[in-house]
Scaffold this motif. Sequence first.
Motif, PDB file in Angstrom:
ATOM      1  N   LEU A   1       2.950   3.115   7.166  1.00  0.00           N
ATOM      2  CA  LEU A   1       2.426   3.591   8.443  1.00  0.00           C
ATOM      3  C   LEU A   1       1.611   4.878   8.251  1.00  0.00           C
ATOM      4  O   LEU A   1       1.892   5.669   7.348  1.00  0.00           O
ATOM      5  N   ASN A   2       0.611   5.055   9.100  1.00  0.00           N
ATOM      6  CA  ASN A   2      -0.219   6.267   9.109  1.00  0.00           C
ATOM      7  C   ASN A   2      -0.867   6.524   7.752  1.00  0.00           C
ATOM      8  O   ASN A   2      -0.950   7.662   7.290  1.00  0.00           O
ATOM      9  N   SER A   3      -1.343   5.466   7.116  1.00  0.00           N
ATOM     10  CA  SER A   3      -1.857   5.624   5.757  1.00  0.00           C
ATOM     11  C   SER A   3      -2.916   4.570   5.455  1.00  0.00           C
ATOM     12  O   SER A   3      -2.788   3.412   5.866  1.00  0.00           O
ATOM     13  N   HIS A   4      -3.951   4.981   4.737  1.00  0.00           N
ATOM     14  CA  HIS A   4      -4.956   4.087   4.163  1.00  0.00           C
ATOM     15  C   HIS A   4      -4.969   4.318   2.657  1.00  0.00           C
ATOM     16  O   HIS A   4      -4.747   5.436   2.197  1.00  0.00           O
ATOM     17  N   GLY A   5      -5.261   3.274   1.884  1.00  0.00           N
ATOM     18  CA  GLY A   5      -5.369   3.473   0.448  1.00  0.00           C
ATOM     19  C   GLY A   5      -5.439   2.164  -0.309  1.00  0.00           C
ATOM     20  O   GLY A   5      -5.908   1.149   0.214  1.00  0.00           O
ATOM     21  N   LYS A   6      -4.949   2.194  -1.544  1.00  0.00           N
ATOM     22  CA  LYS A   6      -4.928   1.017  -2.418  1.00  0.00           C
ATOM     23  C   LYS A   6      -3.491   0.564  -2.628  1.00  0.00           C
ATOM     24  O   LYS A   6      -2.575   1.368  -2.778  1.00  0.00           O
ATOM     25  N   ARG A   7      -3.335  -0.770  -2.661  1.00  0.00           N
ATOM     26  CA  ARG A   7      -2.044  -1.370  -2.930  1.00  0.00           C
ATOM     27  C   ARG A   7      -2.137  -2.165  -4.227  1.00  0.00           C
ATOM     28  O   ARG A   7      -3.054  -2.972  -4.413  1.00  0.00           O
ATOM     29  N   TYR A   8      -1.181  -1.936  -5.147  1.00  0.00           N
ATOM     30  CA  TYR A   8      -1.161  -2.590  -6.452  1.00  0.00           C
ATOM     31  C   TYR A   8       0.128  -3.417  -6.548  1.00  0.00           C
ATOM     32  O   TYR A   8       1.233  -2.865  -6.608  1.00  0.00           O
ATOM     33  N   ILE A   9       0.001  -4.747  -6.562  1.00  0.00           N
ATOM     34  CA  ILE A   9       1.149  -5.651  -6.688  1.00  0.00           C
ATOM     35  C   ILE A   9       0.860  -6.576  -7.862  1.00  0.00           C
ATOM     36  O   ILE A   9       0.029  -7.490  -7.759  1.00  0.00           O
ATOM     37  N   GLY A  10       1.522  -6.363  -8.996  1.00  0.00           N
ATOM     38  CA  GLY A  10       1.176  -7.124 -10.197  1.00  0.00           C
ATOM     39  C   GLY A  10      -0.270  -6.856 -10.562  1.00  0.00           C
ATOM     40  O   GLY A  10      -0.676  -5.713 -10.748  1.00  0.00           O
ATOM     41  N   ASP A  11      -1.093  -7.929 -10.645  1.00  0.00           N
ATOM     42  CA  ASP A  11      -2.511  -7.743 -10.962  1.00  0.00           C
ATOM     43  C   ASP A  11      -3.383  -7.767  -9.711  1.00  0.00           C
ATOM     44  O   ASP A  11      -4.603  -7.860  -9.789  1.00  0.00           O
TER      45      ASP A  11
ATOM     46  N   ASP B   1      -7.174  -2.992  -0.787  1.00  0.00           N
ATOM     47  CA  ASP B   1      -7.124  -1.924   0.201  1.00  0.00           C
ATOM     48  C   ASP B   1      -6.045  -2.254   1.232  1.00  0.00           C
ATOM     49  O   ASP B   1      -5.844  -3.414   1.592  1.00  0.00           O
ATOM     50  N   TYR B   2      -5.348  -1.227   1.688  1.00  0.00           N
ATOM     51  CA  TYR B   2      -4.388  -1.445   2.763  1.00  0.00           C
ATOM     52  C   TYR B   2      -4.667  -0.469   3.910  1.00  0.00           C
ATOM     53  O   TYR B   2      -5.315   0.564   3.716  1.00  0.00           O
ATOM     54  N   VAL B   3      -4.181  -0.822   5.098  1.00  0.00           N
ATOM     55  CA  VAL B   3      -4.384   0.008   6.290  1.00  0.00           C
ATOM     56  C   VAL B   3      -3.033   0.185   6.980  1.00  0.00           C
ATOM     57  O   VAL B   3      -1.990  -0.201   6.455  1.00  0.00           O
ATOM     58  N   ASP B   4      -3.057   0.756   8.172  1.00  0.00           N
ATOM     59  CA  ASP B   4      -1.831   1.026   8.919  1.00  0.00           C
ATOM     60  C   ASP B   4      -1.056  -0.265   9.184  1.00  0.00           C
ATOM     61  O   ASP B   4      -1.628  -1.329   9.399  1.00  0.00           O
ATOM     62  N   ARG B   5       0.269  -0.153   9.164  1.00  0.00           N
ATOM     63  CA  ARG B   5       1.193  -1.275   9.369  1.00  0.00           C
ATOM     64  C   ARG B   5       1.037  -2.357   8.310  1.00  0.00           C
ATOM     65  O   ARG B   5       1.215  -3.549   8.577  1.00  0.00           O
ATOM     66  N   ASP B   6       0.708  -1.936   7.104  1.00  0.00           N
ATOM     67  CA  ASP B   6       0.673  -2.852   5.967  1.00  0.00           C
ATOM     68  C   ASP B   6       2.102  -3.296   5.661  1.00  0.00           C
ATOM     69  O   ASP B   6       3.004  -2.469   5.527  1.00  0.00           O
ATOM     70  N   LEU B   7       2.326  -4.595   5.560  1.00  0.00           N
ATOM     71  CA  LEU B   7       3.667  -5.135   5.337  1.00  0.00           C
ATOM     72  C   LEU B   7       3.629  -6.108   4.169  1.00  0.00           C
ATOM     73  O   LEU B   7       2.898  -7.104   4.205  1.00  0.00           O
TER      74      LEU B   7
ATOM     75  N   THR C   1       2.967  -0.599  -6.690  1.00  0.00           N
ATOM     76  CA  THR C   1       2.890   0.745  -6.126  1.00  0.00           C
ATOM     77  C   THR C   1       1.861   0.764  -5.013  1.00  0.00           C
ATOM     78  O   THR C   1       1.037  -0.148  -4.901  1.00  0.00           O
ATOM     79  N   TRP C   2       1.920   1.783  -4.180  1.00  0.00           N
ATOM     80  CA  TRP C   2       0.880   2.090  -3.200  1.00  0.00           C
ATOM     81  C   TRP C   2       0.299   3.446  -3.585  1.00  0.00           C
ATOM     82  O   TRP C   2       0.991   4.269  -4.202  1.00  0.00           O
ATOM     83  N   SER C   3      -0.943   3.687  -3.244  1.00  0.00           N
ATOM     84  CA  SER C   3      -1.570   4.981  -3.509  1.00  0.00           C
ATOM     85  C   SER C   3      -2.528   5.277  -2.361  1.00  0.00           C
ATOM     86  O   SER C   3      -3.535   4.594  -2.199  1.00  0.00           O
ATOM     87  N   SER C   4      -2.200   6.292  -1.557  1.00  0.00           N
ATOM     88  CA  SER C   4      -2.991   6.557  -0.357  1.00  0.00           C
ATOM     89  C   SER C   4      -4.177   7.462  -0.672  1.00  0.00           C
ATOM     90  O   SER C   4      -4.144   8.264  -1.608  1.00  0.00           O
ATOM     91  N   ASN C   5      -5.241   7.328   0.131  1.00  0.00           N
ATOM     92  CA  ASN C   5      -6.368   8.249   0.008  1.00  0.00           C
ATOM     93  C   ASN C   5      -6.571   9.081   1.268  1.00  0.00           C
ATOM     94  O   ASN C   5      -7.248  10.108   1.238  1.00  0.00           O
ATOM     95  N   ARG C   6      -5.970   8.668   2.401  1.00  0.00           N
ATOM     96  CA  ARG C   6      -6.059   9.495   3.603  1.00  0.00           C
ATOM     97  C   ARG C   6      -5.036   9.032   4.629  1.00  0.00           C
ATOM     98  O   ARG C   6      -4.545   7.900   4.588  1.00  0.00           O
TER      99      ARG C   6
ATOM    100  N   LEU D   1       3.988 -11.296  -1.147  1.00  0.00           N
ATOM    101  CA  LEU D   1       3.347 -11.744   0.088  1.00  0.00           C
ATOM    102  C   LEU D   1       2.890 -10.544   0.902  1.00  0.00           C
ATOM    103  O   LEU D   1       3.657  -9.597   1.110  1.00  0.00           O
ATOM    104  N   ALA D   2       1.648 -10.591   1.364  1.00  0.00           N
ATOM    105  CA  ALA D   2       1.126  -9.597   2.309  1.00  0.00           C
ATOM    106  C   ALA D   2       1.021 -10.265   3.672  1.00  0.00           C
ATOM    107  O   ALA D   2       0.396 -11.324   3.813  1.00  0.00           O
TER     108      ALA D   2
END
Length: 318
Positions: A42-52, A56-62, A72-77, A121-122
């Motif tokens: 929540l309240n985050s934008h950035g990159k999501r790394y799942i295996g290979d 990009d992910y946005v708010d309410r990424d599940l 891992t997740w890595s936010s940029n803003r 699964l996303a």
Amino acid sequence: MKPAYEHVEFGENCSVRVYHRRLPRIPFEWHHHPEYELTLTLNSHGKRYIGDSITDYVDRDLVLVPPNLPHTWSSNRSIDAASPQVAIVIWFGGDWARRLADVCPEYAPLRNLLRRAASGLAFGPEAGAAMHMQIDDLLSGEPRKRLAAVLNVLCILGGASGEPLASPAAFSDRGEGPSGHEPERINRVLSMIDLRFAEPLRLSELCAAANVSERSLARYFEQHMGESVGRYISRVRIGHACRMLAHTSVPIAVVAARSGFPNVAHFNRQFKALKALTPMAYRKQFAAGDMAGMDADPLIDERSPSLQRKPGRVMPAV
């Protein structure tokens, strides 16, 4: 890059672990663990790394991550710079979920969900919103209420559409720590400690169980558990003592002996160092109702020591 191994602690009274993570920025922490992980960001934008998979992910990424797949997740803003970025993380084991689906038709969606989650699964924003509606119960101080909320969310996701993430090539190194065998060795040591914590435990016995030298065992614990062998054993023993103090009236000396402390003075020192209270004060305050939940179960906003960031420790950037 080799993923770090995270040891997820559930506590004695929980079959699921919920972690309420709040921080200014979600860092890149490439890791894996043998549990399923469901994460709502929540309240985050950035990159999501799942295996290979790098997306990009946005708010309410599940996302539901299967066991031992690095991620891992890595936010940029942040969306709202004045508020922290949030991750609601749920860890659970697949064995009991499958057994529950086998014996309770109401939970049949669990079986389908775990089968579909083999590559990660996303889910869409509607699923993220549905989990967000359960947030009060997910973060409840009552383990039973948290479990009921987790089961509700998982059953909803069992019928929700989701996008597979990792390709089969991402699974070639699943389950491996820095050397490929360390998690297995660590688990053998943890099992021995859990079974024999009330007995005198010699480092040589733990090393024999893991088939490693004392130096290697110390290094593995610092890497994977985030603490020394001795401190982990102390936490297990103190956790057992907390439950006895809270739920029995046996004398302090008996609590100490049954928790692996034959010397009461040493027990008092160790207990106070970890809990900031003497055993007697802990028992009195718990009996007065002032410390519900201060037993061995990890707190909602407390991370497992294995991935706690230490001073001077810098996670790799991307």
